[in-house]
Design an enzyme around this catalytic site. Structure first.
Site, PDB file in Angstrom:
ATOM      1  N   GLU B 282      44.789   2.757   5.916  1.00 42.41           N
ATOM      2  CA  GLU B 282      43.583   3.551   6.149  1.00 42.41           C
ATOM      3  C   GLU B 282      43.749   4.417   7.393  1.00 42.41           C
ATOM      4  O   GLU B 282      43.289   5.564   7.444  1.00 42.41           O
ATOM      5  CB  GLU B 282      42.357   2.634   6.293  1.00 42.41           C
ATOM      6  CG  GLU B 282      41.045   3.305   5.954  1.00 42.41           C
ATOM      7  CD  GLU B 282      39.930   2.290   5.720  1.00 42.41           C
ATOM      8  OE1 GLU B 282      39.862   1.742   4.607  1.00 42.41           O
ATOM      9  OE2 GLU B 282      39.149   2.024   6.655  1.00 42.41           O
ATOM     10  N   GLU B 285      45.695   7.308   6.443  1.00 46.72           N
ATOM     11  CA  GLU B 285      44.826   8.206   5.672  1.00 46.72           C
ATOM     12  C   GLU B 285      43.914   9.011   6.603  1.00 46.72           C
ATOM     13  O   GLU B 285      43.744  10.224   6.435  1.00 46.72           O
ATOM     14  CB  GLU B 285      43.976   7.370   4.695  1.00 46.72           C
ATOM     15  CG  GLU B 285      43.205   8.179   3.669  1.00 46.72           C
ATOM     16  CD  GLU B 285      42.362   7.279   2.758  1.00 46.72           C
ATOM     17  OE1 GLU B 285      42.318   6.054   2.984  1.00 46.72           O
ATOM     18  OE2 GLU B 285      41.749   7.822   1.823  1.00 46.72           O
ATOM     19  N   CYS B 302      36.177  -1.360   2.449  1.00 49.86           N
ATOM     20  CA  CYS B 302      36.432  -2.802   2.341  1.00 49.86           C
ATOM     21  C   CYS B 302      35.311  -3.561   1.665  1.00 49.86           C
ATOM     22  O   CYS B 302      35.525  -4.611   1.089  1.00 49.86           O
ATOM     23  CB  CYS B 302      36.601  -3.421   3.719  1.00 49.86           C
ATOM     24  SG  CYS B 302      37.682  -2.502   4.769  1.00 49.86           S
ATOM     25  N   SER B 322      37.556   6.148   1.636  1.00 55.50           N
ATOM     26  CA  SER B 322      38.989   5.858   1.704  1.00 55.50           C
ATOM     27  C   SER B 322      39.458   5.359   0.342  1.00 55.50           C
ATOM     28  O   SER B 322      38.769   4.585  -0.319  1.00 55.50           O
ATOM     29  CB  SER B 322      39.240   4.786   2.767  1.00 55.50           C
ATOM     30  OG  SER B 322      40.507   4.210   2.562  1.00 55.50           O
ATOM     31  N   LYS B 361      32.519  -9.459  -4.183  1.00 55.33           N
ATOM     32  CA  LYS B 361      33.964  -9.556  -4.424  1.00 55.33           C
ATOM     33  C   LYS B 361      34.252 -10.037  -5.844  1.00 55.33           C
ATOM     34  O   LYS B 361      35.304  -9.751  -6.396  1.00 55.33           O
ATOM     35  CB  LYS B 361      34.606 -10.507  -3.415  1.00 55.33           C
ATOM     36  CG  LYS B 361      34.663  -9.950  -1.995  1.00 55.33           C
ATOM     37  CD  LYS B 361      35.776  -8.939  -1.812  1.00 55.33           C
ATOM     38  CE  LYS B 361      35.697  -8.268  -0.450  1.00 55.33           C
ATOM     39  NZ  LYS B 361      36.503  -7.044  -0.376  1.00 55.33           N
ATOM     40  N   GLU B 364      34.083  -6.964  -7.745  1.00 54.16           N
ATOM     41  CA  GLU B 364      35.225  -6.127  -7.410  1.00 54.16           C
ATOM     42  C   GLU B 364      36.488  -6.590  -8.153  1.00 54.16           C
ATOM     43  O   GLU B 364      37.237  -5.766  -8.692  1.00 54.16           O
ATOM     44  CB  GLU B 364      35.472  -6.177  -5.898  1.00 54.16           C
ATOM     45  CG  GLU B 364      36.585  -5.255  -5.432  1.00 54.16           C
ATOM     46  CD  GLU B 364      36.888  -5.412  -3.941  1.00 54.16           C
ATOM     47  OE1 GLU B 364      36.852  -4.399  -3.227  1.00 54.16           O
ATOM     48  OE2 GLU B 364      37.143  -6.546  -3.487  1.00 54.16           O
ATOM     49  N   GLU B 369      39.783  -0.874 -12.758  1.00 58.84           N
ATOM     50  CA  GLU B 369      40.892  -0.225 -12.044  1.00 58.84           C
ATOM     51  C   GLU B 369      41.873  -1.237 -11.491  1.00 58.84           C
ATOM     52  O   GLU B 369      43.019  -0.899 -11.222  1.00 58.84           O
ATOM     53  CB  GLU B 369      40.378   0.610 -10.859  1.00 58.84           C
ATOM     54  CG  GLU B 369      39.245   1.556 -11.153  1.00 58.84           C
ATOM     55  CD  GLU B 369      37.891   0.894 -10.921  1.00 58.84           C
ATOM     56  OE1 GLU B 369      37.315   0.433 -11.932  1.00 58.84           O
ATOM     57  OE2 GLU B 369      37.413   0.837  -9.778  1.00 58.84           O
ATOM     58  N   CYS B 501      30.651  -8.961   7.015  1.00 61.31           N
ATOM     59  CA  CYS B 501      31.011 -10.053   6.097  1.00 61.31           C
ATOM     60  C   CYS B 501      30.531 -11.415   6.581  1.00 61.31           C
ATOM     61  O   CYS B 501      30.269 -12.306   5.791  1.00 61.31           O
ATOM     62  CB  CYS B 501      32.518 -10.094   5.912  1.00 61.31           C
ATOM     63  SG  CYS B 501      33.179  -8.504   5.427  1.00 61.31           S
TER      64      CYS B 501
END
Lengths: 136, 570, 407
Positions: B282, B285, B302, B322, B361, B364, B369, B501
């Site tokens: 990142e 990036e 994240c 990102s 999560k 996710e 993907e 988190c």
């Protein structure tokens, strides 16, 4: 301020489509920048708004105390038998939606029923059957 | 200041405080269900009713302001009687017709109904339970709703709307038919739910819980053919003690590792490792976007709750996010390639489990993907349950060490678990990568702490990096509106959950401001105690680039570590 | 036995024929003068709670705000009540006049009249009234040339009894679920759109208009010290001549209302009980109704005058069936917010449903306990009074209802 017109708008939609379709909920949610769940929940608070299509005629029969002691129960049964539906249901031909409702404010003239916006007072079994038969 | 008397105790409280707050100051515990600190007052459950001199009826302590000269009694025969009857009524409509329902309930152990029952002192139940007969909502990958257990206190509704700024829940109908539901009764999986799980933390009963994966994890652990590796997110290590009676913020990294090993995982790895990797990717990036052009501000990626949020509410800004996968998914991708190849384990036999403070999560890991990289996601709560089931005495465990290859991490990775941590970690690395000089002071205090939106301007060489940090989706939304209005930033860290988190929807109950503070302290302590505090200096990161990925931002890194997003809208 | 006609008359449908004499008088006075007149008259709110109207207006007048609102509560829905419909259909101009006077007295420049959605007739009538009033400058930027500016909007309810509660009504106008609000703050300080708001019942406003018209003195000469003026009584049930009757407080007894005005019980059946003020009030038996029709006398008899709905119930009905009927009403119509009301009414309904002629002492005691809990802990008036009917029937007809011994 303008949001005060919410009920009025929903009445218009309800009267136009016979229920309140999702895209109308989405529209108002976007317009007023409020969660669509909230609009949905508000609509579901009110008995006169439906989120599923209703019959062409909404039959509302009062079964509150004054009508109840004037035999509204029997009227309710006659209508149920005739239409073949229970409270809150719509007939298969989408013609009638039956609602057993609380006080309609004609307590001195019970039993009372409404067909859409039209009020019928002091109804008898034969009268309601005639009224229903005349709904075309 | 206001002077009043509660149960004969003379008190002085600030003007505007409620009776409930005043009572708490006098160490008087009044039972509540619909009340939650930080949310608007609902005044629905009425369990907190008290006698106020001069009032004919009982008054709700949560909604009644303390007034000068007020005489309040919280423990009179009338109050006790009313609370008992009230509690009987609540329980009769709650799905515990059979005691076993309590034992199988997700909130077994920290159900607030039980706590209330304890305070009230329930000795008999005279009412017959009423079966509400609602179906369960299994439409979400992350969260399950069991409406029969719902007492319609509305805390989930308020949490989602007020704290998270979303509002997927609503009350529908009225009277006893009143239910908490989603738009069009579509279910949480079919609306703009971000899967953050804050509603679970708010629910006083077991009406909301995560989609459990632990049964599946037991299965693979018991399958000798499977090679099962586990990764642990930063925020888990400072919360896992809590279900075992430990203080919030207790650093239990070593015990956590040992417990996982005892549970039978073949390798115990650390998501921190890929947190370091995330920083390197990142950071690269960010530098590229600043120096070579690209959508700015760069938004972190994240937090899967935040990602789903932007996909629903600000799809026009998806180019700013990102492309880095989250540390969990980077780990999954590397485990199933780098690790599998190195150890000659076939993809079918390798199972990747993660332990996350997060319910999003779970969603996710199922995203098309990157599906298949992480097989099962356990919340901190689920892992605690597994440790209990296995009879492991968590507190007395010796401290274990993570397995190597993907087990070493910098302190910068630990603080990923706290709001501002990703920003701070990125700044440590970006500074050194851009300037080529060593950063002296590593602590970026201006991005730490629990303030909703934090902003800082950091000089990196000639560059003034305008950074912002937001946590809790309500704050995130405010910041997004500012960006849309044209405010300029370079880099923004966004976390779905209040506190980041460490306050995730998969963390143990209770998770409140006090608990969040303590967990946060724990994470920063870990960082400060580490030698290695910068992601790019993690030797195993260097190794993975050398051995496998090439260089940061390489083609292979892109294939494995980067992803794309879906505009969802509302 | 005669009615006392203070409010009751039929208006011409044409606005040109309505003199608006009360409004003219009011506009010629200072707002504080109007408030003083109403306060002096002793008028109490006719929606059910009986709060002194003048006091409410005075508090509203004292409030300082960029905007204040007046709301006319026409969400009449308590079973047995139909007087507001009577006024909205028969004397809409007087109602309108009352609303404007209230607005003038309190300094409100905007108002709403909320009429329940089922009242299609009154809604149609009032829509026309508003149109013609706007045309004639009765409402608008310069009310009757006085310089006072006031506009009034009609809101059609959508089928929810609880919206008759003033805070629920406010939520409903704001386009929200019609759940009651936590009080304080009271609407007087923080009501519609968080501005000072007075909510008055249709009958209250019509009476206010007539008080200004005829003078507080005239009103004071009617009724008793605690119950000034007249009241519209809605008589229904097992009575020969149901309808809306206007009676002077203290001049007739409850018994006379039923037997004289109402011409007695249908088919000369014996009386079982009377609901004196709508189904949120306690029933009175035949022995208890020889009392003057006043707030105080009915309160002394252990019930309330409520909205003025007198429901007469003759002997011969299944009492459990009647309790179930009332129970179902409250169960379905609670807003669902506060637990005692929502769960208490649900539980009582289910208990009564399972009675099957086997109502024992324990069940009766549980229902009484639930009633007490709801009364003490519920959030709004609807909840607090929801078990009055059932518990009074249970108490007064205990001997018939309770099966003794083990059951």
């Amino acid at each position: 301020m303008e949001y005060a017109s919410f009920l009025e708008r929903m009445h218009t939609v309800q009267d136009t489509y016979g229920y309140i379709p999702e895209n109308e909920i989405d529209k108002i949610a976007k317009e007023f920048n409020i969660p669509r769940a909230k609009v949905y929940g508000t609509i579901r608070f009110y008995s006169m708004f439906y989120t599923e299509p209703t019959g062409k005629y909404i039959i509302r029969v009062c079964d509150s105390l004054s009508c109840h002691i004037n035999q509204s129960k029997e009227i309710v049964q006659i209508i149920k038998d005739y239409l073949g539906v229970e409270h809150g249901q719509t007939t298969a031909d989408k013609k009638f939606t039956l609602e057993i409702v609380e006080c309609l404010g004609y307590c001195g003239e019970g039993p009372v029923m409404m067909v859409n916006e039209h009020v019928y007072t002091r109804v008898s079994g034969n009268m309601v059957l005639d009224i229903l038969k005349n709904c075309v | 200041m206001i002077k009043l008397t509660i149960d004969g105790i003379n008190l002085e409280v600030e003007a505007g405080k409620t009776i409930l707050e005043a009572a708490s100051a006098a160490h008087i515990k009044i039972p509540t269900l619909c009340y939650e600190e930080g949310l608007t007052i609902y005044g629905g459950c009425r369990l907190c009713v008290v006698e106020v001199e001069g009032e004919r009826l009982l008054q709700p302590a949560c909604a009644t302001e303390a007034k000068e000269g007020m005489v309040v009694k919280t423990n009179t025969p009338q109050v006790r009687e009313v609370r008992k009857t009230l509690f009987e009524l609540i329980v009769a409509s709650h799905d515990i017709s059979c005691q076993l329902n309590c034992l199988t309930c997700s909130k077994n152990g920290n159900c607030e109904l039980r706590e209330a029952a304890e305070i009230i002192g329930i000795s008999e139940m005279r009412l017959l339970p009423i079966d509400k007969g609602y179906g369960e909502d299994w439409s979400s990958y992350s969260i399950v709703r069991e409406p029969n257990k719902c007492i319609t206190c509305g805390r989930c509704i308020r949490k989602c709307e007020e704290t998270q700024g979303i509002g997927i829940f609503t009350m529908a109908n009225r009277g006893p038919a009143t239910i908490v539901t989603t738009y069009g009764d579509k279910g949480m999986g079919n609306v703009e739910c971000t899967n953050c799980g804050q509603c679970i933390l708010s629910c006083p009963t077991g009406a909301l819980h995560e989609v459990y994966h632990y049964e599946k994890v037991w299965e693979v652990l018991n399958d000798p053919k499977k090679h099962v590796v586990v990764q642990t997110a930063p925020a888990v290590r400072v919360a896992i003690s809590e279900p075992f009676g430990g203080d919030p913020g207790t650093i239990a990294t070593g015990q956590l590792v040992s417990a996982l090993r005892r549970l039978g995982f073949d390798r115990v790895f650390d998501t921190n490792f890929t947190a370091d990797l995330t920083i390197v990717e990142e950071g690269t990036e960010l530098i590229k976007r600043i120096t070579k052009g690209g959508a700015l501000p760069l938004l972190t990626s994240c937090s899967p709750g935040w990602i789903k949020f932007i996909e629903h509410f600000y799809p026009e800004l998806l180019d700013n996010v990102s492309t880095c996968k989250s540390p969990q998914q980077m780990f999954g991708a590397l485990a199933k390639s780098y690790y599998a190849e190195k150890n000659e384990i076939s993809r079918e036999d390798l199972v990747v489990v993660s332990v996350m403070p997060c319910t999003a999560k779970k969603f996710e890991a199922q995203r098309p993907e990157m599906a298949g990289d992480v097989d099962y996601v356990l919340t901190t709560r689920e892992l605690a349950q597994m440790i209990k089931t296995a009879g492991i005495d968590m507190e007395k465990l010796e401290e274990g060490e993570y397995d190597q290859l993907m087990g070493t991490s910098s302190g910068a990775a630990d603080i990923f678990g706290a709001t501002g941590g990703v920003m701070e970690a990125a700044l440590r690395t970006a500074y050194e990568l851009i300037t080529g000089q060593e950063l002296g002071m590593l602590d970026f205090k201006e991005v730490r702490g629990l303030t909703g939106i934090k902003e800082a301007e950091i000089e990196i060489g000639d560059l003034k990096v305008k950074a912002a940090v937001a946590h809790g989706l309500g704050n995130v939304r405010h910041l997004m509106e500012r960006i849309k209005a044209g405010e300029e930033f370079h880099f923004i860290e966004l976390m779905a959950c209040p506190g980041g988190c460490l306050g995730g929807g998969g963390q143990p109950s209770p998770t409140n401001q006090h608990v969040r503070e303590k967990r946060m302290k724990g994470l920063y302590n870990i960082d400060s105690l580490k030698e290695l505090r910068k992601s790019h200096q993690n030797p195993y990161i260097t190794k993975v680039y050398e051995e496998y990925l090439g260089e940061p931002g390489s083609h292979k890194a892109h294939q494995l570590l980067h992803t794309e997003y879906t505009a969802r809208g509302v | 036995m005669q009615e006392t006609l203070f409010l009751k008359h039929r208006e011409s449908e044409n606005i040109k024929d309505y003199p608006f004499s009360a409004l003219k008088k009011a506009l010629a006075m200072e707002p504080a003068g109007v408030v003083a007149e109403i306060k002096k008259s002793g008028l109490k709110g006719r929606g059910g709670a009986g709060f002194p109207t003048g006091v409410k207006w005075e508090l509203a007048l004292q409030e300082e705000a960029d905007q204040k609102y007046v709301i006319c509560n026409g969400d009449e829905g308590e079973p047995g009540t139909f007087k507001d419909r009577y006024l909205l259909e028969g004397t809409p101009f007087k109602v309108l006049e009352g609303i404007i006077i209230a607005a003038y007295a309190c300094g409100a420049e905007q108002g709403y009249i909320y009429i329940r959605g089922e009242y299609d007739g009154p809604i149609r009538i009032f829509k026309k009234v508003l149109e013609s009033a706007r045309e004639k400058g009765i409402i608008g930027p310069n009310v009757m040339g006085s310089g006072f500016s006031f506009d009034l909007y009609l809101v059609k309810g959508a089928g929810a009894y609880v919206c008759g509660d003033e805070t629920s009504l406010i939520n409903s106008i704001e386009g929200k679920r019609g759940k009651s609000r936590i009080k304080p703050p009271y609407p007087i300080t923080k009501g519609l759109f968080d501005r000072p708001t007075i909510v008055n019942n249709v009958e209250t406003l019509a009476a206010a208009a007539e008080i200004i018209n005829q003078g507080a003195e005239r009103y004071l000469s009617l009724g008793t010290e605690d119950s000034r003026g007249t009241k519209l009584v809605c008589l229904s049930g097992d009575v020969c001549n149901p309808g809306v009757y206007e009676v002077e407080f203290g001049q007739v007894t409850l018994q006379e209302i039923i037997y004289d005005l109402g011409k007695g019980i249908k088919n000369n059946r014996p009386l079982k009980f009377v609901v004196p003020g709508g189904i949120s009030t306690q029933v009175l038996t035949e022995q208890e109704i020889d009392i003057p029709y006043t707030y105080e006398d009915i309160a002394e008899a252990g019930s309330g005058l409520g909205s003025g709905a007198v429901v007469v119930v003759a002997d011969g009905h299944d009492l459990v069936d009647l309790m179930l009927n009332v129970s179902r009403f409250f169960m379905d119509e609670t807003c669902g917010t506060c637990f005692p009301c929502r769960e208490g009414n649900r539980q009582v309904y289910h208990m009564l449903k399972k009675v099957n002629g086997n109502l024992n002492e324990e069940k009766s005691r549980i229902i009484a306990d639930i009633g007490k809990t709801i009364h003490l802990a519920a959030r709004c008036g609807l909840g607090q009074t929801s078990l009055n009917f059932i518990n009074s029937v249970l108490k007064k007809f205990e001997n018939e209802l309770i099966v003794r011994g083990d059951s």
